[in-house]
Design a protein around this motif. Structure first.
Motif, PDB file in Angstrom:
ATOM      1  N   SER A   1       0.811  -1.211   0.000  1.00  0.00           N
ATOM      2  CA  SER A   1       0.000   0.000   0.000  1.00  0.00           C
ATOM      3  C   SER A   1       0.848   1.266   0.000  1.00  0.00           C
ATOM      4  CB  SER A   1      -0.930   0.003   1.208  1.00  0.00           C
ATOM      5  OG  SER A   1      -1.778   1.131   1.153  1.00  0.00           O
ATOM      6  N   GLY A   2       0.558   2.161  -0.961  1.00  0.00           N
ATOM      7  CA  GLY A   2       1.221   3.456  -1.043  1.00  0.00           C
ATOM      8  C   GLY A   2       2.568   3.435  -1.739  1.00  0.00           C
ATOM      9  N   LYS A   3       3.049   2.264  -2.118  1.00  0.00           N
ATOM     10  CA  LYS A   3       4.353   2.168  -2.778  1.00  0.00           C
ATOM     11  C   LYS A   3       4.193   2.248  -4.293  1.00  0.00           C
ATOM     12  CE  LYS A   3       6.521  -0.381   0.957  1.00  0.00           C
ATOM     13  NZ  LYS A   3       7.167  -1.642   1.357  1.00  0.00           N
ATOM     14  N   GLN A   4       5.288   2.606  -4.966  1.00  0.00           N
ATOM     15  CA  GLN A   4       5.319   2.760  -6.421  1.00  0.00           C
ATOM     16  C   GLN A   4       5.782   1.457  -7.061  1.00  0.00           C
ATOM     17  OE1 GLN A   4       5.027   5.990  -8.123  1.00  0.00           O
ATOM     18  NE2 GLN A   4       4.306   6.842  -6.219  1.00  0.00           N
ATOM     19  N   PHE A   5       5.141   1.078  -8.181  1.00  0.00           N
ATOM     20  CA  PHE A   5       5.475  -0.166  -8.868  1.00  0.00           C
ATOM     21  C   PHE A   5       5.548   0.037 -10.377  1.00  0.00           C
ATOM     22  CE2 PHE A   5       3.636  -1.318  -4.864  1.00  0.00           C
ATOM     23  CZ  PHE A   5       4.474  -2.327  -4.422  1.00  0.00           C
ATOM     24  N   VAL A   6       6.291  -0.854 -11.029  1.00  0.00           N
ATOM     25  CA  VAL A   6       6.288  -0.937 -12.482  1.00  0.00           C
ATOM     26  C   VAL A   6       5.727  -2.309 -12.849  1.00  0.00           C
ATOM     27  CG1 VAL A   6       8.714  -1.712 -12.618  1.00  0.00           C
ATOM     28  CG2 VAL A   6       7.593  -0.709 -14.634  1.00  0.00           C
ATOM     29  N   PHE A   7       4.753  -2.304 -13.750  1.00  0.00           N
ATOM     30  CA  PHE A   7       4.130  -3.511 -14.278  1.00  0.00           C
ATOM     31  C   PHE A   7       4.633  -3.647 -15.711  1.00  0.00           C
ATOM     32  CE2 PHE A   7       0.788  -5.772 -16.547  1.00  0.00           C
ATOM     33  CZ  PHE A   7       0.427  -6.783 -15.654  1.00  0.00           C
ATOM     34  N   THR A   8       5.356  -4.720 -15.995  1.00  0.00           N
ATOM     35  CA  THR A   8       5.918  -4.950 -17.329  1.00  0.00           C
ATOM     36  C   THR A   8       5.213  -6.144 -17.951  1.00  0.00           C
ATOM     37  OG1 THR A   8       8.041  -4.147 -16.499  1.00  0.00           O
ATOM     38  CG2 THR A   8       8.079  -5.303 -18.600  1.00  0.00           C
ATOM     39  N   TYR A   9       4.974  -6.099 -19.265  1.00  0.00           N
ATOM     40  CA  TYR A   9       4.208  -7.160 -19.922  1.00  0.00           C
ATOM     41  C   TYR A   9       4.435  -7.130 -21.428  1.00  0.00           C
ATOM     42  CZ  TYR A   9       1.119  -3.232 -20.960  1.00  0.00           C
ATOM     43  OH  TYR A   9       0.618  -2.028 -21.403  1.00  0.00           O
ATOM     44  N   ASP A  10       4.132  -8.263 -22.067  1.00  0.00           N
ATOM     45  CA  ASP A  10       4.133  -8.372 -23.519  1.00  0.00           C
ATOM     46  C   ASP A  10       2.701  -8.603 -23.969  1.00  0.00           C
ATOM     47  OD1 ASP A  10       6.921  -8.335 -23.364  1.00  0.00           O
ATOM     48  OD2 ASP A  10       7.124 -10.490 -23.665  1.00  0.00           O
ATOM     49  N   VAL A  11       2.288  -7.970 -25.053  1.00  0.00           N
ATOM     50  CA  VAL A  11       0.973  -8.208 -25.647  1.00  0.00           C
ATOM     51  C   VAL A  11       1.177  -9.168 -26.814  1.00  0.00           C
ATOM     52  CG1 VAL A  11      -1.079  -7.195 -26.701  1.00  0.00           C
ATOM     53  CG2 VAL A  11       0.224  -5.890 -24.997  1.00  0.00           C
ATOM     54  N   ILE A  12       0.630 -10.369 -26.689  1.00  0.00           N
ATOM     55  CA  ILE A  12       0.828 -11.419 -27.685  1.00  0.00           C
ATOM     56  C   ILE A  12      -0.241 -11.345 -28.775  1.00  0.00           C
ATOM     57  CG2 ILE A  12       1.103 -13.908 -28.039  1.00  0.00           C
ATOM     58  CD1 ILE A  12       3.253 -12.487 -26.189  1.00  0.00           C
ATOM     59  N   THR A  13      -1.511 -11.291 -28.374  1.00  0.00           N
ATOM     60  CA  THR A  13      -2.619 -11.134 -29.319  1.00  0.00           C
ATOM     61  C   THR A  13      -3.621 -10.147 -28.728  1.00  0.00           C
ATOM     62  OG1 THR A  13      -3.936 -12.948 -28.403  1.00  0.00           O
ATOM     63  CG2 THR A  13      -2.404 -13.508 -30.179  1.00  0.00           C
ATOM     64  N   THR A  14      -4.370  -9.477 -29.609  1.00  0.00           N
ATOM     65  CA  THR A  14      -5.367  -8.521 -29.138  1.00  0.00           C
ATOM     66  C   THR A  14      -6.443  -8.306 -30.203  1.00  0.00           C
ATOM     67  OG1 THR A  14      -5.740  -6.275 -28.275  1.00  0.00           O
ATOM     68  CG2 THR A  14      -4.021  -6.530 -29.959  1.00  0.00           C
ATOM     69  N   ASN A  15      -7.646  -8.019 -29.732  1.00  0.00           N
ATOM     70  CA  ASN A  15      -8.700  -7.612 -30.665  1.00  0.00           C
ATOM     71  C   ASN A  15      -8.863  -6.082 -30.634  1.00  0.00           C
ATOM     72  OD1 ASN A  15      -9.984  -7.247 -28.200  1.00  0.00           O
ATOM     73  ND2 ASN A  15     -11.912  -8.176 -28.839  1.00  0.00           N
ATOM     74  N   GLY A  16      -7.861  -5.385 -30.080  1.00  0.00           N
ATOM     75  CA  GLY A  16      -7.858  -3.927 -30.070  1.00  0.00           C
ATOM     76  C   GLY A  16      -8.353  -3.289 -28.791  1.00  0.00           C
ATOM     77  N   GLU A  17      -8.774  -4.094 -27.839  1.00  0.00           N
ATOM     78  CA  GLU A  17      -9.270  -3.552 -26.565  1.00  0.00           C
ATOM     79  C   GLU A  17      -8.150  -3.510 -25.528  1.00  0.00           C
ATOM     80  OE1 GLU A  17     -12.036  -2.131 -26.380  1.00  0.00           O
ATOM     81  OE2 GLU A  17     -13.125  -2.953 -28.081  1.00  0.00           O
ATOM     82  N   ASN A  18      -8.327  -2.706 -24.492  1.00  0.00           N
ATOM     83  CA  ASN A  18      -7.357  -2.596 -23.409  1.00  0.00           C
ATOM     84  C   ASN A  18      -7.829  -3.374 -22.194  1.00  0.00           C
ATOM     85  OD1 ASN A  18      -5.482  -0.951 -24.739  1.00  0.00           O
ATOM     86  ND2 ASN A  18      -6.635   0.880 -24.254  1.00  0.00           N
ATOM     87  N   ILE A  19      -6.859  -3.871 -21.421  1.00  0.00           N
ATOM     88  CA  ILE A  19      -7.151  -4.485 -20.132  1.00  0.00           C
ATOM     89  C   ILE A  19      -6.561  -3.584 -19.057  1.00  0.00           C
ATOM     90  CG2 ILE A  19      -7.348  -6.817 -21.061  1.00  0.00           C
ATOM     91  CD1 ILE A  19      -4.516  -7.383 -20.108  1.00  0.00           C
ATOM     92  N   ALA A  20      -6.724  -3.948 -17.788  1.00  0.00           N
ATOM     93  CA  ALA A  20      -6.308  -3.049 -16.714  1.00  0.00           C
ATOM     94  C   ALA A  20      -5.813  -3.810 -15.493  1.00  0.00           C
ATOM     95  CB  ALA A  20      -7.471  -2.151 -16.305  1.00  0.00           C
TER      96      ALA A  20
END
Length: 168
Positions: free
Chosen positions: A69-88
């Motif tokens: 709680s209250g700490k800063q983070f980096v979320f790293t990821y690769d997008v393999i396939t998509t139908n053009g929508e965003n996730i969260a």
């Protein structure tokens, strides 16, 4: 890691990026570390968040350890396939991930604002079909205390000082 100079002119070691918090961010089969619902599944390509067939909220959850709680983070990821929508990433306000196109080594910086330690990756809108892989969550600015509105964001640290800057 990095170094910083304290108020006495001494060079100190400062951790910039913390250790990995996610287990099985490469989504191996069989899946043992992610709770899935609403059409999400672990495939040979990674985590598929799909609610094009099943209505409802498509999600994947993993409980992380430590005090977040209250700490800063980096979320790293690769997008393999998509139908053009965003996730969260679900927080007090959703952290939208750029999944409208495929790509590798994408990053999202955020402050952990949930009252628990559950990393929740979910769809934002109906008819989402996105597969991500190589998910990583690491603390940014570990052992740093951000004061006076200072922040760590995408490729930028902003320091707000009221007078002299010191290590306390």
């Amino acid at each position: 890691a990095a170094t910083r100079v304290d108020e006495n002119g001494l060079v100190n070691y400062a951790e910039v990026i913390g250790s990995e918090l996610v287990t099985d961010g490469d989504f191996p089969l069989p899946n043992t570390n992610w709770s899935l619902g609403g059409g999400s599944e672990v495939t040979v390509n990674g985590l598929r968040t799909n609610n094009t067939v099943i209505t409802g909220n498509s999600y994947a959850i993993q409980e992380l350890s430590g005090s977040l709680s209250g700490k800063q983070f980096v979320f790293t990821y690769d997008v393999i396939t998509t139908n053009g929508e965003n996730i969260a990433i679900e927080q007090t306000s959703n952290i939208s991930l750029n999944t409208s196109t495929t790509g590798t080594n994408r990053k999202a910086y955020f402050t952990w604002s949930r009252g628990d330690n559950y990393l929740t990756i979910k769809r934002l809108v109906a008819n989402t079909d996105v597969t991500i892989d190589n998910v990583s969550v690491k603390e940014v600015g570990q052992d740093w205390v951000l004061l006076n509105g200072s922040s760590i964001n995408t490729d930028l640290a902003t320091v707000v000082a009221n007078g002299a800057i010191s290590s306390t």
